[in-house]
Every structure is written in C-alpha cells, then in structure tokens.
Design a protein around this motif. Structure first.
Motif, PDB file in Angstrom:
ATOM      1  N   LYS A 276       0.854  -1.180   0.000  1.00  0.00           N
ATOM      2  CA  LYS A 276       0.000   0.000   0.000  1.00  0.00           C
ATOM      3  C   LYS A 276       0.893   1.234   0.000  1.00  0.00           C
ATOM      4  O   LYS A 276       1.715   1.411   0.891  1.00  0.00           O
ATOM      5  N   GLN A 278       1.497   5.482  -0.346  1.00  0.00           N
ATOM      6  CA  GLN A 278       0.959   6.818  -0.135  1.00  0.00           C
ATOM      7  C   GLN A 278       1.977   7.849  -0.594  1.00  0.00           C
ATOM      8  O   GLN A 278       3.190   7.657  -0.401  1.00  0.00           O
ATOM      9  N   ARG A 285      -4.881   8.816   0.901  1.00  0.00           N
ATOM     10  CA  ARG A 285      -5.294   7.894  -0.160  1.00  0.00           C
ATOM     11  C   ARG A 285      -4.217   6.848  -0.378  1.00  0.00           C
ATOM     12  O   ARG A 285      -3.026   7.161  -0.395  1.00  0.00           O
ATOM     13  N   GLU A 286      -4.635   5.612  -0.528  1.00  0.00           N
ATOM     14  CA  GLU A 286      -3.689   4.516  -0.727  1.00  0.00           C
ATOM     15  C   GLU A 286      -3.786   3.989  -2.144  1.00  0.00           C
ATOM     16  O   GLU A 286      -4.882   3.854  -2.702  1.00  0.00           O
ATOM     17  N   PHE A 287      -2.623   3.689  -2.719  1.00  0.00           N
ATOM     18  CA  PHE A 287      -2.534   3.077  -4.035  1.00  0.00           C
ATOM     19  C   PHE A 287      -1.987   1.662  -3.834  1.00  0.00           C
ATOM     20  O   PHE A 287      -0.923   1.488  -3.241  1.00  0.00           O
ATOM     21  N   VAL A 311       3.230  -0.667  -9.118  1.00  0.00           N
ATOM     22  CA  VAL A 311       2.050   0.090  -8.680  1.00  0.00           C
ATOM     23  C   VAL A 311       1.258   0.526  -9.916  1.00  0.00           C
ATOM     24  O   VAL A 311       1.757   1.340 -10.703  1.00  0.00           O
ATOM     25  N   ASN A 313      -1.032   2.561 -12.414  1.00  0.00           N
ATOM     26  CA  ASN A 313      -1.214   4.015 -12.500  1.00  0.00           C
ATOM     27  C   ASN A 313      -2.062   4.353 -13.728  1.00  0.00           C
ATOM     28  O   ASN A 313      -1.676   5.184 -14.556  1.00  0.00           O
ATOM     29  N   LEU A 318      -0.095   9.296 -10.265  1.00  0.00           N
ATOM     30  CA  LEU A 318       1.229   9.229  -9.661  1.00  0.00           C
ATOM     31  C   LEU A 318       2.290   9.652 -10.677  1.00  0.00           C
ATOM     32  O   LEU A 318       2.190   9.335 -11.867  1.00  0.00           O
TER      33      LEU A 318
END
Length: 408
Positions: A276, A278, A285-287, A311, A313, A318
């Motif tokens: 997770k 940030q 908010r978490e990605f 991650v 996107n 991001l």
C-alpha cells in the motif's frame, strides 16, 4: 516563683507526651491500608478480545517509471514538424517528429533508376522475375555460337582427313571454336556479375527507403513525453556517436517503487505480497501495488536490502520521481489478544494490566504491540477471554478486592 515552676512543669509534661502521640499516629497510619484492603473498589471491566492482525512493514522509497527511453534520430536532417510536446501521452509507433525528406527522396529515386537499368539488362522488365543464368538471352546466344563453332571444327576435321581442306583451315576452325567457347564462359560470368550487382543495388534501394522512413521519428514505447530537447528548423545529427537527443519518454503505467527494507525482515518479504503506497500529493489515499522483486543481498552500509514493487497508474495520478511511503503486508495473524487502551497502566517504566477474577484484581506485567481502533495488542501477559479492569487502575494492586459496576 510558683508560676515559674508551673510553667516548667507543663513543658516537661508535653515533652513526655510527644513520643506517645507519634506512636499513636504511626499505628493509625499502619492500620489504614488494612482497612483499605478490606474495602472493595468499584471498577469497570472489559474482555480481552481475540482479533485478526495484518502484519506489515513500513518503508519509504521513490516511484520510478517502469521504463524510460531517450529518443535519437537515426538519420541527420532538419526538423520539419514537431508532433508532440511535454506531457503528451503517446502509443508505441506513433509519429513524434518529422525531418525534411527532400534529400532522401532524391536518393531513393536514384537507387530505383540504377536498379531498373540492371534489371533491364537481365531481362526482368515490368516487374518480371529474373531468368536463371543459363536462360539469359546473351548466354543463350553465346552458347549457340559456341556450339556451332564446335560442330564446324568437327566437320573441318573430317574434311582435313579426306584432304579436302588445308591445315590452315582446320586451325582457323579450332581457334574460332575456342574463341566462341570463351565468349560463352564470359557471358555466364557477365550475367552472374550483373545478378550480384542487382542484389547490391536492391540493398542500396532498401537502405535509402529505410532512411526515408527514419525521417518520421516514432515512439518506441507507450508512455508520456518527459522532455523535449529539439525545435522546429533545428538540424539534428543522427546515426553517429554525436547523436542529438530529441525526446525522453517514460512509461508511467505501471510505476516501480524502489525501497529499502531493514535486514531483520529478510525472509518475510516475498514477491506477490500486497504493498500500500501513499504520496504527499494525495494524503490519506492509498494506491495498491504488488511486490515484484527482492534483492538477494544486504547493503553493509545501511543494513537494508532493496525491493521493487509494481504500482498500477491507469489514471496517471502518480508521477515518476515522487517520494512515497509504503506498507508491505507480510502475513495475517489470528487470535491475537487486544484490550482497550484504558486497561493498560504505565508506572515507573512498567506496563501492566489487572485481570479481574472472582472479585479480586490480579496484577500482570504485559508487553504491548500495535494499536487499532482504540485497542492495544497484547504481545505477552494476557489471553483472550480474560476480564481486565478499565477504571481506577491507579488504586488497584495485586490482590485488591474489587466490585464490577459496569462493562467497557
């Protein structure tokens, strides 16, 4: 005089009574705890809950592009058009720049004309296939002439034996046969040389056409324009060691998170674990990403080992180069005891709780862990199902009698 003796007598009597008064007070003070112990302390209690805990490792790192490509020109020329700019998203194969094509178009035309001449000499007009070497007209003519000369020489030999022709005529026929045979071999060599020349000219034409295509510079990957370093009308060098840098493309979906993990967690971080992420631009908010690579060695200067996480996107929120905080989910522990924060008592460096059983408080030294939703994890000292005091902890001691007046 009498008043003087009475006054001295009174002071002497007080002096004798003071120790007795002190003893009485000490006995009263010693008797107080006994009375307190016999009284019940009203408290509230709460059960020790069994909860599921997601174990995680917090790290910091940097978000990087999944791929980054610097675009150079493969041919030299002047920039005629710029089709993209900073921040534009592009697809692989999409035109980015176009160079002036005039010179290369002339080179292509010249190469086509030369190739066309050679094909004509080989009898391959109008796009027809080139005939085999022995089927070329010049070779067929040379063979026919050589065959005729060989037959004429054989006839002259017969006539010479009959005395019908002179020796000079026979030698002339032989020389002609040899000459025409050499002409036939020369025709074969000439056709083969033309075929080699044709292949070389075809390669030159293909190269000229390819260079013409290179005047349209295309995106090598899907991504976004990170930098533009060229302007319209600028002459760029291509295909050399001094190539002009034109553009920089980055693939920003997905991104790579590069971070360092303390060495004590080696063996607990594995590819496939949830990460997770940030960033400061989107606080709270978490990605969600996934660990992809784990370094095989620990750096001796930092006592950490590197990891990479992917991650997604898709929306492009991001940005590569951003500082990021990440939380890696390493495992899930079940049946972990938790108590309310009010049940934990800190006193002179000791952490403790009071278990209530049969109206009596039992003091327990505990070790605490994570906190969640107003509860504290108990690493050691308590078990799920036990009841713990949640009020008046400063008044409790081991063995104190208590009266439960409510639940937390």
């Amino acid at each position: 005089m009498r008043r003087y003796f009475l006054h001295r007598y009174f002071e002497f009597s007080l002096f004798l009574l003071l120790p007795l008064l002190g003893c009485s007070r000490e006995q009263a003070a010693k008797g107080a705890p006994t009375v307190a112990k016999e009284q019940s302390i009203a408290i509230t209690v709460a059960p020790v809950e069994a909860r599921e805990v997601q174990r995680r490792v917090d790290v910091v790192g940097t978000l990087e592009a999944d791929d980054e490509v610097t675009v150079y020109g493969q041919v030299s020329g002047s920039v005629e058009r710029i089709l993209v700019d900073l921040g534009d998203r592009v697809m692989a194969g999409q035109p980015l720049l176009q160079l002036d094509q005039a010179d290369l178009q002339l080179q292509v035309g010249k190469a086509e004309a030369i190739l066309r001449q050679t094909r004509t000499r080989l009898g391959a007009l109008d796009g027809r296939d080139i005939l085999p070497d022995d089927q070329q007209p010049v070779v067929r003519q040379a063979r026919a002439n050589s065959d005729d000369a060989a037959l004429w020489y054989e006839r002259m030999q017969s006539l010479y034996k009959e005395g019908a022709v002179s020796r000079n005529d026979l030698d002339t026929a032989l020389a002609k046969s040899h000459a025409l045979k050499a002409a036939f071999d020369g025709a074969i060599s000439q056709v083969r040389a033309l075929a080699d020349q044709l292949r070389e000219q075809q390669a030159a034409l293909d190269l000229a056409r390819r260079n013409l295509q290179y005047t349209v510079i295309r995106a090598p990957i899907d991504g976004s324009i990170k930098e533009r370093n060229v302007s319209t009308g600028q002459y760029i060098a291509g295909g050399t060691m001094q190539n002009t840098k034109l553009l920089i493309l980055v693939r920003d979906d997905p991104l790579k998170l590069k971070a360092s993990v303390p060495e004590r967690f080696q063996g607990q971080i594995r590819p496939g674990q949830e990460v997770k992420v940030q960033v400061e631009a989107y606080l709270g908010r978490e990605f969600i990403g996934t660990a992809k690579r784990v370094g095989p060695a620990v750096f001796t200067d930092t006592r950490t080992f590197p990891i990479e996480a992917r991650v997604p996107n898709h929306k492009g929120l991001l940005k590569p180069g951003s500082f990021a905080k990440a939380r890696i989910q390493i495992r899930v522990d079940r049946g972990i005891p938790f108590v309310p924060e009010e049940a934990v008592y800190y006193f002179v460096g000791i952490t403790k709780a009071f278990v209530v059983k049969d109206g009596v408080a039992q003091e327990r030294q505990i070790t605490v862990g994570e906190r969640q939703d107003g509860l504290v994890e108990i690493v050691e000292g308590l078990q799920p199902g036990e009841q713990v005091a949640t009020s008046h902890l400063s008044q409790l001691f081991d063995g104190a009698r208590v009266q439960v007046v409510g639940n937390k």
